[in-house]
Design a protein around this motif. Structure first.
Motif: not given
Length: 435
Positions: A336-362
């Protein structure tokens, strides 16, 4: 609720051709071992070099990485490691005395070996190397194998540096099904992986699925997904850019907008193609948007939350008022990315939470990759002999209730040995207790 834009293509259908090809490849590699892998690598990737990256070649690749790139990779590594270390610290061994003389406990034990796959097709997935390898090491995994397909005469230098920095013990210059199988089967002098993690294409994902059971996997992964929840306060340009930034993952990466504002919905739908036209990867993003993109206008926040939880998307951005309400209300998402200051790109690259995540409603039943995926929660018990009789009485009765006489006799023996009760005495006490 109404659709401003609907997908052209339905959800990705099961690719039976991929399943069959992967099954054939795994069977061939299981039989032919390293020779079969060499054949596939030459046929599919045009690769006939060594598969295990030597220390000399590793050093040479690392030397090619610019200093600024190294500093950026190191920043991302610190963030990812800090978060993973905090996750690990949240789990602990413990023991508890549930009754006098009855001690129960758990131990958090890392797996012996993890295999981390790092994609290397259209993009050099530097961050994925950190997400998988660094998280495994933070969990305490003693031996980590990392594999990535070569690009030309070697794997990408920046990917190599990320793997090295994160602590990979062995690096395989290898991709696809053959890389996943090599890690699972312990080929080329490595030990067999206990768990396979990391994103990949449809063939990699299918190989992990078919190997599951003999080896653990992180999650069942499909194409990247992203959604934005937005109200009338959101900036349409920010929303459009965030949707397109995720659609560039691939031509089958769906992105969705859930909003209570018809004006926002219409504006995003209008400007999004214009934004994509200026991007080097805009053609890829626009195919995904055309075929899979959706805009849904909802009546209120609660309906937006319901729709979002139904889709259970991999990445979920919230650009609304009252962010705390959304953080507490939403239940189904990968991250979850809360607020305009948080973009998925941050999580994908460098903010610290893992970007290997469930898809297809998993995301309805699992979160993303984390240190817990690499840990086994092992339980233990120690029952003192003076506490045994009560436990044995109950255990014996429940065993016979289930019709398992052998289980009951193991309890009966201890009851007689530690309390002096005979089988007849026990039957009487059993009748008295139920009366």
């Amino acid at each position: 609720m109404k659709h401003i834009k609907s997908p052209v293509v339905d959800k990705v259908a099961e690719d039976t051709k991929t399943r069959g090809l992967v099954a054939e490849m795994l069977a061939t590699i299981r039989e032919g071992r390293e020779d079969a892998v060499r054949d596939y690598a030459k046929k599919l990737d045009g690769w006939s070099g060594d598969f295990v990256l030597s220390p000399q070649k590793r050093d040479a690749l690392v030397a090619q990485v610019p200093e600024q790139a190294k500093r950026d990779i190191e920043f991302a590594h610190r963030q990812i490691t800090r978060f993973a270390a905090a996750q690990r610290a949240s789990l602990s061994d413990f023991s508890i005395e549930t009754e006098p003389g009855v001690m129960l406990g758990q131990k958090c034990v890392p797996v012996d070996c993890a295999g981390c796959y790092v994609p290397g097709g259209r993009y050099a997935h530097v961050a994925s190397a950190l997400m998988s390898v660094a998280t495994a090491k933070a969990a305490g995994v003693p031996f980590v194998i990392a594999a990535s397909p070569p690009r030309g005469d070697a794997i990408d230098p920046a990917v190599c540096y990320a793997m090295t920095l994160a602590g990979a013990d062995v690096i395989l210059e290898m991709g696809g099904v053959q890389a996943v199988a090599s890690m699972a089967f312990g080929l080329f002098g490595t030990q067999p992986a206990d768990i396979l993690v990391g994103p990949g294409n449809a063939f990699v994902a299918e190989a992990k699925i078919q190997l599951f059971g003999g080896v653990g996997i992180d999650l069942f992964a499909g194409p990247t997904e992203s959604a934005v929840i937005a109200d009338e306060t959101a900036d349409p340009m920010t929303v459009a850019i965030d949707l397109l930034s995720q659609a560039e993952h691939g031509v089958n990466s769906p992105v969705w907008l859930f909003t209570t504002s018809s004006d926002l919905a219409e504006t995003v739908n209008r400007i999004l193609p214009q934004v994509a036209a200026d991007w080097p990867t805009g053609d890829v993003a626009m195919v995904s948007w055309r075929d899979y993109g959706e805009i849904i206008v909802c009546e209120d926040n609660e309906q937006m939350a319901e729709v979002s939880d139904k889709y259970a998307c991999e990445h979920l951005q919230v650009q609304t008022k009252d962010l705390e309400w959304w953080r507490d209300r939403l239940r189904n998402y990968g991250s979850l990315f809360l607020g305009e200051g948080s973009t998925v790109s941050h999580g994908d690259k460098c903010s610290g939470t893992n970007h290997i995540l469930p898809t297809r409603q998993a995301a309805r039943y699992t979160g993303g990759l984390n240190v817990m995926k690499f840990l086994k929660i092992l339980t233990w018990q120690e029952i003192a002999t003076d506490a045994d009789p009560e436990m044995s009485e109950v255990g014996s009765r429940l065993s016979r209730l289930e019709g398992m006489d052998g289980h009951a006799r193991a309890c009966d023996w201890r009851l007689q040995k530690f309390s002096g009760k005979t089988a007849f005495d026990f039957e009487v006490s059993q009748q008295e207790r139920y009366d």
